[in-house]
Design a protein around this motif. Structure first.
Motif, PDB file in Angstrom:
ATOM      1  N   PHE A   1       0.823  -1.215   0.000  1.00 28.74           N
ATOM      2  CA  PHE A   1       0.000   0.000   0.000  1.00 28.74           C
ATOM      3  C   PHE A   1       0.857   1.266   0.000  1.00 28.74           C
ATOM      4  CE2 PHE A   1       0.380  -1.015   4.554  1.00 28.74           C
ATOM      5  CZ  PHE A   1       0.695   0.213   5.111  1.00 28.74           C
ATOM      6  N   LEU A   2       2.105   1.156   0.482  1.00 29.08           N
ATOM      7  CA  LEU A   2       3.011   2.309   0.412  1.00 29.08           C
ATOM      8  C   LEU A   2       3.615   2.415  -0.986  1.00 29.08           C
ATOM      9  CD1 LEU A   2       4.928   2.182   3.842  1.00 29.08           C
ATOM     10  CD2 LEU A   2       3.164   3.792   3.149  1.00 29.08           C
ATOM     11  N   LYS A   3       3.922   1.244  -1.562  1.00 30.37           N
ATOM     12  CA  LYS A   3       4.502   1.241  -2.927  1.00 30.37           C
ATOM     13  C   LYS A   3       3.535   1.859  -3.919  1.00 30.37           C
ATOM     14  CE  LYS A   3       7.651  -2.662  -2.825  1.00 30.37           C
ATOM     15  NZ  LYS A   3       7.560  -4.099  -2.741  1.00 30.37           N
ATOM     16  N   LYS A   4       2.231   1.580  -3.721  1.00 32.35           N
ATOM     17  CA  LYS A   4       1.223   2.031  -4.697  1.00 32.35           C
ATOM     18  C   LYS A   4       0.834   3.499  -4.514  1.00 32.35           C
ATOM     19  CE  LYS A   4      -1.144  -2.396  -5.186  1.00 32.35           C
ATOM     20  NZ  LYS A   4      -2.109  -3.109  -4.351  1.00 32.35           N
ATOM     21  N   ALA A   5       1.231   4.094  -3.381  1.00 35.50           N
ATOM     22  CA  ALA A   5       0.750   5.453  -3.067  1.00 35.50           C
ATOM     23  C   ALA A   5       1.227   6.455  -4.103  1.00 35.50           C
ATOM     24  CB  ALA A   5       1.235   5.870  -1.685  1.00 35.50           C
ATOM     25  N   HIS A   6       0.347   7.393  -4.416  1.00 34.89           N
ATOM     26  CA  HIS A   6       0.695   8.436  -5.369  1.00 34.89           C
ATOM     27  C   HIS A   6       0.181   9.768  -4.835  1.00 34.89           C
ATOM     28  CE1 HIS A   6       1.745  10.137  -9.222  1.00 34.89           C
ATOM     29  NE2 HIS A   6       0.618  10.819  -9.152  1.00 34.89           N
TER      30      HIS A   6
ATOM     31  N   ALA B   1      -4.788   9.884   2.205  1.00 36.78           N
ATOM     32  CA  ALA B   1      -4.636   8.475   1.811  1.00 36.78           C
ATOM     33  C   ALA B   1      -4.867   7.559   3.009  1.00 36.78           C
ATOM     34  CB  ALA B   1      -3.244   8.253   1.228  1.00 36.78           C
ATOM     35  N   LEU B   2      -4.393   8.001   4.176  1.00 37.70           N
ATOM     36  CA  LEU B   2      -4.605   7.193   5.393  1.00 37.70           C
ATOM     37  C   LEU B   2      -6.097   7.059   5.668  1.00 37.70           C
ATOM     38  CD1 LEU B   2      -3.373   5.839   7.985  1.00 37.70           C
ATOM     39  CD2 LEU B   2      -3.816   8.020   9.116  1.00 37.70           C
ATOM     40  N   GLN B   3      -6.799   8.165   5.546  1.00 35.83           N
ATOM     41  CA  GLN B   3      -8.245   8.159   5.802  1.00 35.83           C
ATOM     42  C   GLN B   3      -8.935   7.105   4.937  1.00 35.83           C
ATOM     43  OE1 GLN B   3     -10.067  11.972   5.077  1.00 35.83           O
ATOM     44  NE2 GLN B   3     -12.137  11.158   5.219  1.00 35.83           N
ATOM     45  N   ARG B   4      -8.549   7.059   3.641  1.00 37.41           N
ATOM     46  CA  ARG B   4      -9.178   6.075   2.729  1.00 37.41           C
ATOM     47  C   ARG B   4      -8.907   4.651   3.209  1.00 37.41           C
ATOM     48  NH1 ARG B   4      -7.977   9.698  -1.668  1.00 37.41           N
ATOM     49  NH2 ARG B   4      -5.951   8.745  -1.921  1.00 37.41           N
ATOM     50  N   LEU B   5      -7.649   4.385   3.601  1.00 43.20           N
ATOM     51  CA  LEU B   5      -7.307   3.022   4.038  1.00 43.20           C
ATOM     52  C   LEU B   5      -8.018   2.665   5.347  1.00 43.20           C
ATOM     53  CD1 LEU B   5      -3.500   2.971   3.183  1.00 43.20           C
ATOM     54  CD2 LEU B   5      -5.276   1.549   2.165  1.00 43.20           C
ATOM     55  N   LEU B   6      -8.107   3.643   6.260  1.00 42.48           N
ATOM     56  CA  LEU B   6      -8.751   3.352   7.546  1.00 42.48           C
ATOM     57  C   LEU B   6     -10.246   3.134   7.361  1.00 42.48           C
ATOM     58  CD1 LEU B   6      -6.931   5.682  10.110  1.00 42.48           C
ATOM     59  CD2 LEU B   6      -6.600   3.241   9.708  1.00 42.48           C
ATOM     60  N   GLU B   7     -10.849   3.879   6.430  1.00 36.58           N
ATOM     61  CA  GLU B   7     -12.283   3.700   6.210  1.00 36.58           C
ATOM     62  C   GLU B   7     -12.572   2.293   5.672  1.00 36.58           C
ATOM     63  OE1 GLU B   7     -13.623   8.363   6.078  1.00 36.58           O
ATOM     64  OE2 GLU B   7     -13.299   7.347   4.178  1.00 36.58           O
ATOM     65  N   LEU B   8     -11.603   1.724   4.924  1.00 36.37           N
ATOM     66  CA  LEU B   8     -11.770   0.329   4.481  1.00 36.37           C
ATOM     67  C   LEU B   8     -11.770  -0.622   5.678  1.00 36.37           C
ATOM     68  CD1 LEU B   8      -9.406   0.210   1.354  1.00 36.37           C
ATOM     69  CD2 LEU B   8     -11.910   0.315   1.386  1.00 36.37           C
ATOM     70  N   GLN B   9     -11.132  -0.167   6.773  1.00 36.44           N
ATOM     71  CA  GLN B   9     -11.109  -0.982   8.001  1.00 36.44           C
ATOM     72  C   GLN B   9     -12.224  -0.559   8.968  1.00 36.44           C
ATOM     73  OE1 GLN B   9      -6.188  -1.266   7.978  1.00 36.44           O
ATOM     74  NE2 GLN B   9      -7.209  -0.623   9.831  1.00 36.44           N
TER      75      GLN B   9
END
Ligand code: ADP
Length: 395
Positions: A253-258, A269-277
């Motif tokens: 997920f860090l490699k893909k970050a843009h 970007a963190l918000q998006r990942l946390l909302e998936l959790q």
């Protein structure tokens, strides 16, 4: 009238600690010669000392002389404890002043630390709750940064062996309860770097930047005893993670970050990942705001009001898996280095916003020169001065 000779327009002035361009301000009174021909000084070093007492009313400097009340872990702790006592454990706001993991400064607070350490070993918890049987503390040398000299200890013996431990009374160590249950993304620990612009402590006026960084560890988190020395797992500083980032040893997920941020993500970007959790970001953000405000509130009466000062602080906070927000430290000179595309997409925008908020009055030397020349020639002024002149001559 020394000013009358100058023609260049005044504008924001910045310098960095390496450049030494703050020298003249230290050496000369800002009232002498051209030294007062600036309206904003933003120095990238806390060692910069502008003569705060001699500044002209329009001049703004990015440092509050007593900011250490907020940025030194021992002083911040003292103010928090003062407010815990003042507000009592039953008050509605008391919990706000418990946002620092229990912290001691050694060797000064050796006896109280020893007591807390032994109580914790017998399950009497202080701030941070840890799994039964674990008594884990993080030891940080005072005056070092970027994760240098930090280690985890779980016995008094390990602590005594630390440089600056009880054995060497001259060096100070900060020993802090370790948060063993950090909130994670896909099993990786992170902390947050938040930026807070303070334009006044009394009355309190502060601006929390909506964007900032989540700084990740690059090794999946465990509490395995064999891994307690693994800095890539327990410390989230970018400088600690740098070698693994260079070798590409980072989670996908860090490699893909843009834009790419090495071991960092933007808060968005963190918000998006946390909302998936299933984490509710708005609840978390509310708690973050509360904790930032609590830190500013407890030091407010210890930082004298100064209309010339402003400061952009870097707050490091860690969130645990219950959504509690813990303050690790507040930095006086957060790094503005542009090491990654992510840095370049966030930091310059934030600095531009900070300058726009501080909004130093424009200083028009040409207009001042014209007026002074007219005055010294004892002639009436041809036209009424416009607002730019008023701004420039406000002092
Ligand atoms: P430095 O000033 O050297 O960066 P910090 O206090 O920011 O020191 O700590 C470095 C890193 O260690 C943090 O980024 C965080 O990942 C981790 N850390 C620090 N304190 C704690 C704590 N109490 N619990 C869990 N992790 C911590």
């Amino acid at each position: 009238s020394a000013n009358a000779g100058a023609t260049a327009a005044g504008s924001a002035v910045s310098s960095n600690s390496g450049g030494g361009s703050v020298g003249p301000i230290q050496q000369r009174s800002p009232l002498a010669g051209r030294a007062n021909m600036w309206n904003m000084l933003w120095a990238w070093s806390v060692k910069m000392r502008a003569p705060m007492g001699d500044l002209l009313s329009w001049q703004r400097v990015n440092h509050f002389p007593e900011a250490k009340q907020l940025t030194r872990k021992d002083l911040l702790k003292r103010h928090m404890v003062r407010h815990q006592i003042m507000h009592g454990s039953n008050s509605r706001v008391a919990h706000l002043f418990c946002c620092l993991p229990t912290t001691f400064v050694l060797p000064k607070e050796g006896p109280v630390f020893t007591e807390a350490f032994h109580k914790a070993a017998y399950g009497v918890e202080c701030s941070v709750t840890q799994p039964k049987g674990l008594n884990l503390w993080i030891v940080k040398p005072v005056g070092q940064s970027r994760g240098r000299g930090i280690k985890l200890v779980r016995s008094a013996r390990q602590l005594a062996d630390s440089p600056g431990g009880f054995g060497t009374p001259d060096d100070s160590l900060v020993v802090q309860r370790y948060v063993t249950n950090p909130m994670m993304v896909q099993g990786y620990k992170f902390d947050l770097r938040l930026y807070v612009l303070v334009t006044s402590f009394t009355p309190l006026e502060a601006w929390l930047c909506q964007e900032g960084f989540a700084r990740f560890a690059t090794a999946p988190f465990t509490l395995d005893e064999a891994q307690l020395e693994n800095r890539h797992m327990h410390l989230t500083n970018s400088s600690v993670q740098k070698s693994r980032v260079e070798r590409g040893e980072v989670p996908d997920f860090l490699k893909k970050a843009h834009p790419a941020g090495g071991s960092k993500l933007s808060l968005t970007a963190l918000q998006r990942l946390l909302e998936l959790q299933q984490v509710d970001w708005s609840v978390l953000w509310e708690k973050i705001v509360e904790v930032v405000l609590a830190c500013l509130f407890v030091v407010q009466d210890a930082i004298p009001s100064n209309p010339n000062a402003f400061e952009l602080f870097g707050f490091d906070v860690l969130i645990d898996d219950h959504g509690c927000v813990w303050v690790l430290e507040v930095n006086s000179s957060p790094s503005f280095s542009l090491d990654t595309p992510l840095d370049r997409s966030i930091k310059p925008r934030m600095i531009r916003d900070a300058v726009a908020i501080v909004d130093p009055l424009p200083f028009d030397r040409a207009a001042l020169q014209e007026v002074l020349a007219a005055r010294t020639a004892n002639k009436p002024r041809a036209a009424r001065p416009g607002p730019r002149f008023m701004a420039g001559s406000a002092a």
